[in-house]
Design an enzyme around this catalytic site. Structure first.
Site, PDB file in Angstrom:
ATOM      1  N   GLY A  14       0.778  -1.243   0.000  1.00 12.98           N
ATOM      2  CA  GLY A  14       0.000   0.000   0.000  1.00 12.98           C
ATOM      3  C   GLY A  14       0.803   1.285   0.000  1.00 12.98           C
ATOM      4  N   ASN A  16       1.593   3.103  -2.665  1.00 10.56           N
ATOM      5  CA  ASN A  16       0.903   4.053  -3.545  1.00 10.56           C
ATOM      6  C   ASN A  16      -0.367   4.587  -2.878  1.00 10.56           C
ATOM      7  OD1 ASN A  16       2.137   4.466  -6.326  1.00 10.56           O
ATOM      8  ND2 ASN A  16       2.384   2.256  -6.015  1.00 10.56           N
ATOM      9  N   MET A  92      -4.287  -7.170  -6.560  1.00  9.89           N
ATOM     10  CA  MET A  92      -3.856  -8.351  -7.300  1.00  9.89           C
ATOM     11  C   MET A  92      -5.013  -9.281  -7.679  1.00  9.89           C
ATOM     12  SD  MET A  92      -0.714  -7.648  -7.529  1.00  9.89           S
ATOM     13  CE  MET A  92       0.112  -9.115  -8.085  1.00  9.89           C
ATOM     14  N   LEU A  95     -10.536  -8.180 -12.279  1.00  4.75           N
ATOM     15  CA  LEU A  95     -11.937  -7.800 -12.082  1.00  4.75           C
ATOM     16  C   LEU A  95     -12.762  -8.277 -13.277  1.00  4.75           C
ATOM     17  CD1 LEU A  95     -10.958  -4.313 -10.728  1.00  4.75           C
ATOM     18  CD2 LEU A  95     -12.242  -6.024  -9.414  1.00  4.75           C
ATOM     19  N   ASN A 109      -5.299   2.422 -12.834  1.00  2.00           N
ATOM     20  CA  ASN A 109      -4.298   1.484 -12.308  1.00  2.00           C
ATOM     21  C   ASN A 109      -2.922   2.101 -12.506  1.00  2.00           C
ATOM     22  OD1 ASN A 109      -3.253  -1.035 -11.312  1.00  2.00           O
ATOM     23  ND2 ASN A 109      -2.701  -1.559 -13.420  1.00  2.00           N
ATOM     24  N   HIS A 111       1.149   0.972 -13.098  1.00  2.00           N
ATOM     25  CA  HIS A 111       1.984  -0.165 -13.469  1.00  2.00           C
ATOM     26  C   HIS A 111       3.433   0.306 -13.566  1.00  2.00           C
ATOM     27  CE1 HIS A 111       2.894  -4.062 -15.243  1.00  2.00           C
ATOM     28  NE2 HIS A 111       3.629  -3.427 -16.145  1.00  2.00           N
ATOM     29  N   ALA A 175       9.036   7.278  -8.162  1.00  2.00           N
ATOM     30  CA  ALA A 175       8.320   8.039  -9.200  1.00  2.00           C
ATOM     31  C   ALA A 175       6.819   7.757  -9.142  1.00  2.00           C
ATOM     32  CB  ALA A 175       8.881   7.694 -10.574  1.00  2.00           C
TER      33      ALA A 175
HETATM   34  C1  GRF Z   1       3.443  -0.988  -7.502  1.00  2.00           C
HETATM   35  O1  GRF Z   1       4.707  -1.147  -8.090  1.00  2.00           O
HETATM   36  C2  GRF Z   1       2.387  -0.806  -8.565  1.00  2.00           C
HETATM   37  O2  GRF Z   1       2.858  -0.127  -9.689  1.00  2.00           O
HETATM   38  C3  GRF Z   1       2.047  -2.227  -8.936  1.00  2.00           C
HETATM   39  O3  GRF Z   1       2.095  -2.929  -7.710  1.00  2.00           O
HETATM   40  C4  GRF Z   1       2.978  -2.270  -6.812  1.00  2.00           C
HETATM   41  C5  GRF Z   1       2.179  -1.977  -5.584  1.00  2.00           C
HETATM   42  O4  GRF Z   1       2.970  -1.420  -4.559  1.00  2.00           O
HETATM   43  N1  GRF Z   1       0.776  -2.295  -9.593  1.00  2.00           N
HETATM   44  P1  GRF Z   1       2.286  -0.738  -3.314  1.00  2.00           P
HETATM   45  O5  GRF Z   1       1.364  -1.776  -2.689  1.00  2.00           O
HETATM   46  O6  GRF Z   1       1.538   0.467  -3.791  1.00  2.00           O
HETATM   47  O7  GRF Z   1       3.415  -0.396  -2.392  1.00  2.00           O
END
Ligand code: GRF
Length: 225
Positions: A14, A16, A92, A95, A109, A111, A175
């Protein structure tokens, strides 16, 4: 200012999510976090969200017989919280098509690659195997095809000599934490919107405001940055 209500869907760490929560604390940020939903009861991000005073919910996919019934439960929560945008942040689960269709243009999303390169698992390892010198991250709208929806924003990150996947992941993640709040802000204010299957962005039109990493200044290639 009335703020756009967002939900953040997580499955793990988590970080992000934490960046979005942090951004949304700012009075001038156009979105507020209405709820954090995890499909895993043990997701570390849940505790962080709770301690930040954000409402959390666990919709444990193991408790649902089908993908559709899981998605229906998530959808009911989103409706109850008056959510306008859904942010997948390390979520993960795939959907279902009806869920994706219902949230078309309103679900994002992030990535860790410059899409359309390196979709799917281990994108940092894919980038290293391909020998690229620049990678990065992408925030895009979610469509049925994985990591393939219209791109809202991207940030470039250098691949450095000696990088392993973990080092590149860490650099890209830094980033990501800037890009995701930026991209959500674009969508929340209408500065980015979906037109004919592509994201139309207003502002940032000049070449100078685009991102070059590394800056093309130190080696005599260019003095513009
Ligand atoms: C991030 O690298 C995101 O881009 C990818 O999964 C990872 C999730 O990391 N989809 P976090 O749970 O936000 O630390």
């Amino acid at each position: 200012m009335s703020k756009v209500r967002i939900a953040i869907l997580i499955s793990g760490r988590g970080s992000n999510m934490a960046a979005l929560i942090e951004a949304a604390r700012r009075p001038d940020y156009p979105a507020e976090v209405a709820i954090v939903i995890s499909n895993r009861p043990q997701a570390a991000g849940l505790e962080h969200a709770r301690s930040a005073g954000i409402e959390t919910a666990v919709v444990d996919h193991k408790a649902y017989a089908s993908r559709d019934s899981f998605d229906t439960a998530v959808d009911a929560l989103l409706a109850a919280k008056g959510v306008a945008l859904v942010c997948l942040a390390g979520f993960m689960r795939i959907l279902s098509a009806p869920f994706v269709a219902r949230w078309q243009g309103r679900m994002l999303n992030i990535h860790p690659s410059l899409l359309p390169s390196f979709k799917g698992l281990e994108p940092q390892r894919q980038a290293l195997d391909a020998g690229v010198t620049i990678s990065g991250c992408t925030v895009h709208l979610v469509t049925e095809e994985m990591d393939a929806g219209p791109i809202i924003a991207q940030a470039a990150v250098p691949v450095l000599p000696g990088d392993d996947p973990a080092a590149l992941e860490a650099r890209i993640l830094t980033a990501e934490h800037k890009l995701y709040p930026f991209a959500v802000g674009l969508l929340a204010t209408g500065a980015a919107r979906l037109v004919d299957g592509q994201v139309l962005r207003s502002g940032h039109k000049s070449e100078n405001s685009r991102l070059f990493v590394p800056p093309l200044t130190s080696d005599g290639v260019s003095t513009r940055g």
